[in-house]
Each structure stands twice: as structure tokens, then as C-alpha cells.
Design a protein around this motif. Structure first.
Motif, PDB file in Angstrom:
ATOM      1  N   ARG A 237      -7.697   1.477   0.236  1.00  0.00           N
ATOM      2  CA  ARG A 237      -6.515   2.198  -0.247  1.00  0.00           C
ATOM      3  C   ARG A 237      -6.780   3.699  -0.330  1.00  0.00           C
ATOM      4  O   ARG A 237      -5.973   4.520   0.128  1.00  0.00           O
TER       5      ARG A 237
ATOM      6  N   ALA B  69       0.505   0.299   2.630  1.00  0.00           N
ATOM      7  CA  ALA B  69       1.462  -0.551   1.913  1.00  0.00           C
ATOM      8  C   ALA B  69       0.942  -1.978   1.803  1.00  0.00           C
ATOM      9  O   ALA B  69       1.057  -2.618   0.740  1.00  0.00           O
TER      10      ALA B  69
ATOM     11  N   CYS C 249      -1.878  -2.069  -0.773  1.00  0.00           N
ATOM     12  CA  CYS C 249      -1.320  -1.969  -2.130  1.00  0.00           C
ATOM     13  C   CYS C 249      -0.672  -3.285  -2.544  1.00  0.00           C
ATOM     14  O   CYS C 249      -0.820  -3.727  -3.690  1.00  0.00           O
ATOM     15  N   ARG C 250       0.014  -3.913  -1.624  1.00  0.00           N
ATOM     16  CA  ARG C 250       0.636  -5.207  -1.927  1.00  0.00           C
ATOM     17  C   ARG C 250      -0.433  -6.241  -2.281  1.00  0.00           C
ATOM     18  O   ARG C 250      -0.292  -6.989  -3.248  1.00  0.00           O
TER      19      ARG C 250
ATOM     20  N   THR D  78       2.521  -3.009  -6.865  1.00  0.00           N
ATOM     21  CA  THR D  78       3.874  -3.172  -6.321  1.00  0.00           C
ATOM     22  C   THR D  78       4.622  -1.850  -6.241  1.00  0.00           C
ATOM     23  O   THR D  78       5.351  -1.605  -5.279  1.00  0.00           O
TER      24      THR D  78
ATOM     25  N   ALA E  24       3.436   0.159  -3.201  1.00  0.00           N
ATOM     26  CA  ALA E  24       3.786  -0.568  -1.979  1.00  0.00           C
ATOM     27  C   ALA E  24       5.279  -0.448  -1.689  1.00  0.00           C
ATOM     28  O   ALA E  24       5.692  -0.164  -0.551  1.00  0.00           O
TER      29      ALA E  24
ATOM     30  N   TYR F 266       7.093   1.252   1.596  1.00  0.00           N
ATOM     31  CA  TYR F 266       8.028   0.500   2.436  1.00  0.00           C
ATOM     32  C   TYR F 266       9.387   1.191   2.480  1.00  0.00           C
ATOM     33  O   TYR F 266      10.022   1.286   3.537  1.00  0.00           O
TER      34      TYR F 266
END
Length: 418
Positions: A286, A307, A310-311, A316, A319, A323
Motif C-alpha cells: 500500500r 484500491a 486497501c480493500r 474501505t 478503497a 474506486y
């Protein structure tokens, strides 16, 4: 199950999912390469998975045919503009890529007409001529080799054309997935090479990797990189060997020693991020992707990798923000946003309890763009309507989802609109 087995058990399935997203975005060439990598990984498993193998082979054929038709269309446009040599190269490339013998024969006629500087025959609209023949295998191989070399840098292309018939046979076999034959021919070509710094070693190492002979491939690549320290595909192949063996620190050390020009490239940053992800070092991955975006600015591919990380870390908020920006930037640039990315975004929004009209519209569009996921998308639409209190609409889309699930043929239609 060993550490390596746990790390690689789902590799072909994950690669197929990645290729499915590329396929949905009509990025045929990239999808084909990832499907082929997944098939090669699958073939190295001790137990055969015939169903997965056939499914991947079918998807590869679909990609090849779609890519070939794009090349054919480019040839027609170039012909109309008077760029005859460029048009010829596109036709040769189309013939090499396609898995459809009928198209290959038709485009052989087009190539003959182009060589005669006549009009390119249409697909079935012009009088038939004798197809370029199955009785001329050497000529067909020559055309295929030319098409393969067409995508290489100029200096490499010239070198490959001068390596002789044995190398050509090995290179063709390698690209057709006949790795045993490729290794035999390329070993001979390596022995016959006039210069110790030839690129034959890179292709032979690729054959060895696909034959599950990583130690031999690694030795070849080590010597090759001493002579060609600026060839990124060799580093990528060596990274894949390290990944397969769980030697993630070695992969990262290799990347830390890249020449400065390569170290500053996006491709090198992507390899480092992939190494960290595969090692399970998600926090470092990350931070790596964040640094890249801070240093070089917004880049959709790297933002998508961030993303996903992070997910996976349950971050969240970041992410979803990534997105959202990926989707909105695509709209503002009037370029088509990858349906796979929009699907991942929609799923995250849904899991967070979203029930707005915008999310409904995304799922309805995805049901048309991703027919294999149409039933799931309509089930999501039904749930959103239910959350909003619209019971009638919820029942309608729930019934439509069940109808698609019960009828596999319905899921393959381009238009699944209820």
C-alpha cells in the motif's frame, strides 16, 4: 500443504479473473496473454483440470479472433489511406493471431491482392480466389514469424530475423505453446549462436519456465542479464520464478538492483508492488503504491492496484475513494471505464449499505456488459429496490435473476434487459 502450494494454488483462477476483466473491457491482446499464462500455470500442476483447461483455451480462441479482426480493420483503414506496407503488416499480424481457418484463408486472399496492389477483398463479398495454402507450411511459418517479430523493438526484431531457421522454429513453437519442441530447437539455436550476447537465452528461459525447469531458466537469465542489464522482460521472468518458489526477498533484491532508467519505470514499480502483494506484505505494498502516485501523479492501473490492496486490508474508506475517482475520471475523459473495475466498485458500495439510484444504474449497465454476471447484478438490483421499499420492482428483478440462472443460454445474450 506447503507454503509455496498455498501461495500458488489459486494463481490460475485469479489470473483468469483478471483476464475476464480485460476481456469485458475488450482489451483482447492483454486478456489473451493473461489467459495463456493461466493455462501454462495450470498445465504445470500434477493433477489435470480438463474443464478449466478447455474453458481457458476457448477464451484464448475468442481473444485471438477478436484481436485478429481488429488488425484486419486497421489494415483496411491503412489501405484506404494509401499506406500499403503498413496495411500488409497488419494483415500478416491478423493471419498469425486468428484461430479461425476461414478468416486465415480469406485474409490470405487479401494479402495476395495487396501484394498485387489491388483492392482488399471483403469478407465474402468479393469473388473467391485460391486460399493461401495448407500445402505451403513453410510460407505460413514465415508469415507467422514475421507477425511475431512485428511487436518487438527494432534492434531485437533485426536480431531475431538473423538467428536462422532453428531459432525460428523454436520461437514459433514457444508462441504456439509447444514448449518441449521450443526447448529442443532453442537449445540448438543457443549452441549455434555466433555471439554470446544473443537474445536466444531469454526465449529458451521462457520455455524452461513453462516446462517447470526453473533452476535452468534462472541460470540462463543470470548470464543473460549480465550482458543485457536493460531488458525488462528478463527481470519480469526472473521475478516470476522467484514468486513461484516463494523467494519474495530475492525478487525484491533483484528489483532493487535495476539500472536507474528501468528502476524509474512504471513496469518496475508494478513488479515491486506485485512482489510485496504476493509476499503478503500488504502494508508495504500500500505504501509503495501511494508513493508511486504521489511521485508520478494519477495513473489508473496503479490506483487500481492500491484500491485492491486497501480493500484486502479492510481499509474501505480509501478503497472506495480510489474506486470513485477511477470511475469518475473515466467518465470525465469520455473513455470507457473497465466494467470489472465498476463491478468491484459497485460490490463495495453495496456491501457498505448503499441503496441510491446511481448504484442501481451501475448494476443495470453491468448486467448488459458482463452477461455472465447478469443474474448476480439483477439480484443486487432486487435487493436495492427492497431496501428502498419498492417490493414490486424487487420481485420483478429477483424473478429475472432466477430466469437467467435457470437458462444458461440467456446469460450469454448481449442484451439482458428485462
Amino acid at each position: 500443504m506447503s507454503l509455496l502450494e498455498r501461495l500458488t494454488a489459486n494463481a490460475p483462477a485469479k489470473m483468469e479473473q483478471k483476464a475476464d476483466r480485460l476481456l469485458a473491457a475488450e482489451r483482447w491482446g492483454e486478456a489473451k496473454l493473461v489467459y495463456e499464462d493461466a493455462l501454462a500455470r495450470l498445465a504445470r500442476r500434477p493433477e489435470a483440470d480438463i474443464e478449466s483447461q478447455r474453458r481457458l483455451e476457448s477464451k484464448i480462441r475468442h481473444c485471438r479472433n477478436a484481436l485478429a479482426r481488429e488488425h484486419r480493420l486497421s489494415a483496411e483503414n491503412l489501405m484506404e489511406g494509401g499506406f500499403l506496407e503498413d496495411a500488409r503488416e497488419m494483415l500478416v499480424l491478423a493471419m498469425a493471431v486468428t484461430a479461425d481457418q476461414g478468416d486465415r484463408n480469406a485474409w490470405g486472399q487479401a494479402l495476395e491482392a495487396l501484394d498485387a496492389r489491388g483492392p482488399i477483398p471483403g469478407d465474402g463479398t468479393s469473388p473467391a480466389r485460391a486460399p493461401v495454402g495448407p500445402n505451403e507450411p513453410r510460407s505460413a511459418d514465415d508469415e507467422y514469424f514475421t507477425a511475431l517479430c512485428h511487436t518487438l523493438p527494432d534492434a531485437v526484431r533485426r536480431a531475431y530475423r538473423n538467428y536462422g531457421a532453428t531459432f525460428k522454429r523454436g520461437y514459433i513453437a514457444l508462441n504456439r505453446g509447444d514448449f518441449d519442441a521450443a526447448a529442443r530447437h532453442l537449445e540448438k539455436a543457443q549452441d549455434q549462436a555466433d555471439r554470446p550476447d544473443s537474445h536466444v537465452a531469454l526465449e529458451l528461459a521462457t520455455a524452461y519456465v513453462n516446462l517447470n525447469r526453473p533452476n535452468e531458466a534462472r541460470r540462463l537469465l543470470a548470464g543473460y542479464l549480465r550482458r543485457h542489464p536493460d531488458v525488462l522482460p528478463a527481470y519480469r521472468l526472473l521475478c516470476e520464478i522467484h514468486w513461484e518458489q516463494g523467494a519474495f526477498d530475492q525478487a525484491l533484491q533483484l528489483l532493487a538492483e535495476l539500472p536507474p532508467d528501468l528502476a524509474a519505470s512504471r513496469a518496475a514499480a508494478e513488479l515491486e508492488g506485485a512482489s510485496l502483494e504476493r509476499a503478503g506484505r500488504l502494508k508495504k505494498a500500500r505504501d509503495h503504491y501511494r508513493r508511486f502516485l504521489d511521485t508520478y501523479g494519477w495513473e489508473p492501473g496503479m490506483a487500481h492496484r492500491l484500491a485492491l490492496v486497501c480493500r484486502d486490508m479492510d481499509d474501505t474508506r480509501e478503497a472506495l475513494e480510489l474506486y470513485r475517482r477511477l470511475v469518475e475520471n473515466g467518465r470525465s475523459c469520455t473513455s470507457r471505464v473497465d466494467p470489472g473495475i465498476r463491478y468491484e466498485y459497485a460490490e463495495m458500495c453495496f456491501e457498505q449499505g448503499a441503496q441510491d439510484t446511481a448504484l442501481l444504474e451501475i448494476y443495470l449497465a453491468l448486467a448488459r456488459e458482463l452477461p455472465k454476471r447478469a443474474a448476480h447484478c439483477y439480484a443486487r438490483v432486487a435487493r436495492i429496490y427492497s431496501r428502498q421499499g419498492h417490493a414490486r420492482e424487487a420481485r420483478r428483478y429477483r424473478a429475472f435473476a432466477r430466469q437467467i440462472e435457470a437458462s444458461p443460454a440467456a446469460a450469454g445474450r448481449e442484451d439482458n434487459t428485462p
